[in-house]
Design a protein around this motif. Structure first.
Motif, PDB file in Angstrom:
ATOM      1  N   GLY A 148      -7.905   8.001  12.611  1.00  0.00           N
ATOM      2  CA  GLY A 148      -7.021   7.750  11.648  1.00  0.00           C
ATOM      3  C   GLY A 148      -6.099   6.669  11.464  1.00  0.00           C
ATOM      4  N   SER A 149      -5.801   5.722  12.582  1.00  0.00           N
ATOM      5  CA  SER A 149      -5.418   4.384  12.114  1.00  0.00           C
ATOM      6  C   SER A 149      -5.350   3.889  10.406  1.00  0.00           C
ATOM      7  N   HIS A 150      -7.024   4.293   9.883  1.00  0.00           N
ATOM      8  CA  HIS A 150      -6.738   3.696   8.992  1.00  0.00           C
ATOM      9  C   HIS A 150      -6.682   4.406   7.854  1.00  0.00           C
ATOM     10  N   LEU A 151      -7.268   5.447   8.054  1.00  0.00           N
ATOM     11  CA  LEU A 151      -6.198   6.511   7.307  1.00  0.00           C
ATOM     12  C   LEU A 151      -5.181   6.440   6.990  1.00  0.00           C
ATOM     13  N   THR A 152      -4.673   6.583   7.931  1.00  0.00           N
ATOM     14  CA  THR A 152      -2.631   6.668   7.975  1.00  0.00           C
ATOM     15  C   THR A 152      -2.283   4.665   6.484  1.00  0.00           C
ATOM     16  N   ASN A 153      -2.454   4.278   6.733  1.00  0.00           N
ATOM     17  CA  ASN A 153      -2.471   3.381   6.196  1.00  0.00           C
ATOM     18  C   ASN A 153      -3.240   3.525   4.504  1.00  0.00           C
ATOM     19  N   VAL A 154      -4.163   3.636   4.062  1.00  0.00           N
ATOM     20  CA  VAL A 154      -4.853   3.898   3.160  1.00  0.00           C
ATOM     21  C   VAL A 154      -3.863   4.568   2.076  1.00  0.00           C
ATOM     22  N   ILE A 155      -3.673   5.766   2.980  1.00  0.00           N
ATOM     23  CA  ILE A 155      -2.688   7.289   2.434  1.00  0.00           C
ATOM     24  C   ILE A 155      -1.836   6.171   1.711  1.00  0.00           C
ATOM     25  N   ARG A 156      -0.646   5.574   3.230  1.00  0.00           N
ATOM     26  CA  ARG A 156       0.610   4.800   2.749  1.00  0.00           C
ATOM     27  C   ARG A 156       0.726   3.956   1.727  1.00  0.00           C
ATOM     28  N   ALA A 157      -0.072   2.769   1.567  1.00  0.00           N
ATOM     29  CA  ALA A 157      -0.956   2.124   0.697  1.00  0.00           C
ATOM     30  C   ALA A 157      -0.631   2.646  -1.149  1.00  0.00           C
ATOM     31  N   LEU A 158      -2.078   4.289  -1.246  1.00  0.00           N
ATOM     32  CA  LEU A 158      -1.947   4.885  -2.454  1.00  0.00           C
ATOM     33  C   LEU A 158      -0.430   6.006  -2.837  1.00  0.00           C
ATOM     34  N   THR A 159       0.299   6.227  -1.558  1.00  0.00           N
ATOM     35  CA  THR A 159       1.314   6.326  -2.297  1.00  0.00           C
ATOM     36  C   THR A 159       2.104   5.784  -2.520  1.00  0.00           C
ATOM     37  N   LEU A 160       2.560   4.252  -2.015  1.00  0.00           N
ATOM     38  CA  LEU A 160       3.266   3.380  -3.075  1.00  0.00           C
ATOM     39  C   LEU A 160       2.750   3.146  -4.241  1.00  0.00           C
ATOM     40  N   GLU A 161       1.280   3.364  -4.145  1.00  0.00           N
ATOM     41  CA  GLU A 161       1.098   3.168  -5.606  1.00  0.00           C
ATOM     42  C   GLU A 161       1.616   4.199  -7.215  1.00  0.00           C
ATOM     43  N   ALA A 162       1.243   5.480  -5.934  1.00  0.00           N
ATOM     44  CA  ALA A 162       1.553   6.862  -6.885  1.00  0.00           C
ATOM     45  C   ALA A 162       3.437   6.793  -7.470  1.00  0.00           C
ATOM     46  N   PHE A 163       4.085   5.662  -6.705  1.00  0.00           N
ATOM     47  CA  PHE A 163       5.427   5.620  -7.385  1.00  0.00           C
ATOM     48  C   PHE A 163       5.939   4.300  -7.719  1.00  0.00           C
ATOM     49  N   GLY A 164       4.400   3.922  -8.186  1.00  0.00           N
ATOM     50  CA  GLY A 164       4.875   2.812  -9.140  1.00  0.00           C
ATOM     51  C   GLY A 164       4.387   1.236  -8.541  1.00  0.00           C
ATOM     52  N   TYR A 165       4.341   1.015  -7.726  1.00  0.00           N
ATOM     53  CA  TYR A 165       4.015   0.276  -6.958  1.00  0.00           C
ATOM     54  C   TYR A 165       2.927  -0.557  -7.104  1.00  0.00           C
ATOM     55  N   GLN A 166       2.744  -1.715  -7.268  1.00  0.00           N
ATOM     56  CA  GLN A 166       1.916  -2.670  -7.079  1.00  0.00           C
ATOM     57  C   GLN A 166       1.627  -3.275  -5.439  1.00  0.00           C
ATOM     58  N   VAL A 167       0.399  -2.902  -5.223  1.00  0.00           N
ATOM     59  CA  VAL A 167      -0.293  -2.902  -3.912  1.00  0.00           C
ATOM     60  C   VAL A 167      -0.807  -4.042  -3.265  1.00  0.00           C
ATOM     61  N   THR A 168      -0.265  -4.725  -2.089  1.00  0.00           N
ATOM     62  CA  THR A 168      -1.838  -5.742  -1.463  1.00  0.00           C
ATOM     63  C   THR A 168      -1.454  -5.091  -0.324  1.00  0.00           C
ATOM     64  N   VAL A 169      -3.055  -5.234   0.144  1.00  0.00           N
ATOM     65  CA  VAL A 169      -3.099  -5.219   2.256  1.00  0.00           C
ATOM     66  C   VAL A 169      -3.645  -6.434   2.102  1.00  0.00           C
ATOM     67  N   THR A 170      -2.794  -7.158   3.225  1.00  0.00           N
ATOM     68  CA  THR A 170      -3.737  -8.044   3.474  1.00  0.00           C
ATOM     69  C   THR A 170      -3.146  -8.096   5.269  1.00  0.00           C
ATOM     70  N   GLU A 171      -3.502  -9.682   6.239  1.00  0.00           N
ATOM     71  CA  GLU A 171      -3.033  -9.470   7.470  1.00  0.00           C
ATOM     72  C   GLU A 171      -1.545 -10.320   7.456  1.00  0.00           C
ATOM     73  N   LEU A 172      -1.446 -10.384   8.912  1.00  0.00           N
ATOM     74  CA  LEU A 172       0.161 -10.792   8.808  1.00  0.00           C
ATOM     75  C   LEU A 172       0.148 -12.422   9.555  1.00  0.00           C
ATOM     76  N   THR A 173      -0.771 -12.335  10.039  1.00  0.00           N
ATOM     77  CA  THR A 173      -1.091 -13.243  10.754  1.00  0.00           C
ATOM     78  C   THR A 173      -2.644 -13.544  11.973  1.00  0.00           C
ATOM     79  N   GLY A 174      -3.015 -14.141  12.366  1.00  0.00           N
ATOM     80  CA  GLY A 174      -4.720 -14.391  12.849  1.00  0.00           C
ATOM     81  C   GLY A 174      -4.566 -12.651  13.886  1.00  0.00           C
ATOM     82  N   TRP A 175      -5.888 -12.015  14.177  1.00  0.00           N
ATOM     83  CA  TRP A 175      -5.700 -11.155  15.099  1.00  0.00           C
ATOM     84  C   TRP A 175      -5.702 -11.574  16.195  1.00  0.00           C
ATOM     85  N   GLU A 176      -6.012 -13.014  16.294  1.00  0.00           N
ATOM     86  CA  GLU A 176      -5.699 -13.554  18.350  1.00  0.00           C
ATOM     87  C   GLU A 176      -4.445 -13.453  18.613  1.00  0.00           C
ATOM     88  N   HIS A 177      -3.427 -12.954  17.235  1.00  0.00           N
ATOM     89  CA  HIS A 177      -2.108 -13.310  17.805  1.00  0.00           C
ATOM     90  C   HIS A 177      -2.030 -11.142  18.317  1.00  0.00           C
TER      91      HIS A 177
END
Length: 257
Positions: A148-177
């Motif tokens: 559900g968490s993964h699907l939520t963010n996939v939908i968010r990225a696709l929604t931005l693309e649908a409204f004309g955004y070029q999207v990059t999905v990446t990490e903010l910082t190391g997962w240990e943080h």
């Protein structure tokens, strides 16, 4: 930030769900403190945090930082936003931030979602419409939360693309943080993207979910929208005069963008 400062005389940055506004203070220090113009608006629903941040801004003489006590979905936004960021806005609060960005024509979006629970709850109640083994991906509660968490963010990225955004999905910082570490960056380069909209509609139909983001923007599942026909829903906002992005614009390349 460098992009909007180069293209706009008085860029406006919104920190949605700002909490103690630490992110806003860092952005102001790095990009706005020594600039001739530019404002940063922090929006936070807890008045004690707003007052604390306001006092800190006064002591630091960060005169172009403004503060508003409001929930993200009820805030009073300026007509035009240039950058919108939201760090760990919980569950559907990230959706509210993305809706504000889209409706107010933000050039850049940077969100780090947190505690995505809405879609997992919908998966528990609904079965996907497509035949096959899709439901096995979220049969167990732990898998349902993760999927559900993964699907939520996939939908968010696709929604931005649908409204004309070029999207990059990446990490903010190391997962240990932090485990809440997925960074979604968007730069608006088109008015809309029909292909991404149709893909989004198909995904909603196949998974049987309809999260707050798509509901608020009027994006319906493919079956409800008539299969492969063009989607209904909100239109992308018209950009301000002189600020139309171009299709060959470079993507945002770092969290500070």
């Amino acid at each position: 930030m460098e992009d909007v400062q180069a293209r706009h005389a008085n860029p406006l940055v919104v920190d949605a769900g700002s909490g103690n506004a630490y992110l806003g203070f860092v952005v102001y220090e790095l990009f706005l403190k020594d600039a001739q113009a530019g404002e940063l608006l922090s929006i936070e629903g807890r008045p004690e945090l707003t007052e604390r941040a306001k006092g800190r801004a006064e002591r630091l003489h960060f005169d172009r930082m403004r503060f508003q006590t409001a929930h993200i979905d009820a805030a009073e936004y300026p007509e035009r936003i240039h950058v919108l960021m939201a760090l760990h806005a919980c569950d559907t609060a990230t959706d509210d931030a993305l809706v504000a960005a889209i409706k107010h024509g933000a050039d850049h979006v940077a969100v780090v979602p947190c505690c995505q629970a809405e879609v997992a709850a919908q998966l528990k109640e609904k079965k996907p419409k497509s035949a096959g083994s899709m439901s096995l991906l979220f049969q167990h509660p732990m898998h349902r939360r993760e999927f559900g968490s993964h699907l939520t963010n996939v939908i968010r990225a696709l929604t931005l693309e649908a409204f004309g955004y070029q999207v990059t999905v990446t990490e903010l910082t190391g997962w240990e943080h932090s485990l809440k570490n997925e960074l979604i960056l968007g730069r608006r380069v088109h008015r809309d993207n029909r292909r991404a909209r149709l893909q989004l509609q198909a995904l909603l139909s196949e998974t049987g979910v309809q999260p707050r983001l798509t509901r608020l923007l009027g994006i319906t599942p493919a079956a409800a929208a008539g299969g492969d026909t063009d989607a209904g829903g909100a239109e992308a906002p018209e950009p301000s005069e002189g600020s139309e992005p171009t299709a060959d614009a470079a993507p945002a390349s770092s969290p500070e963008s």
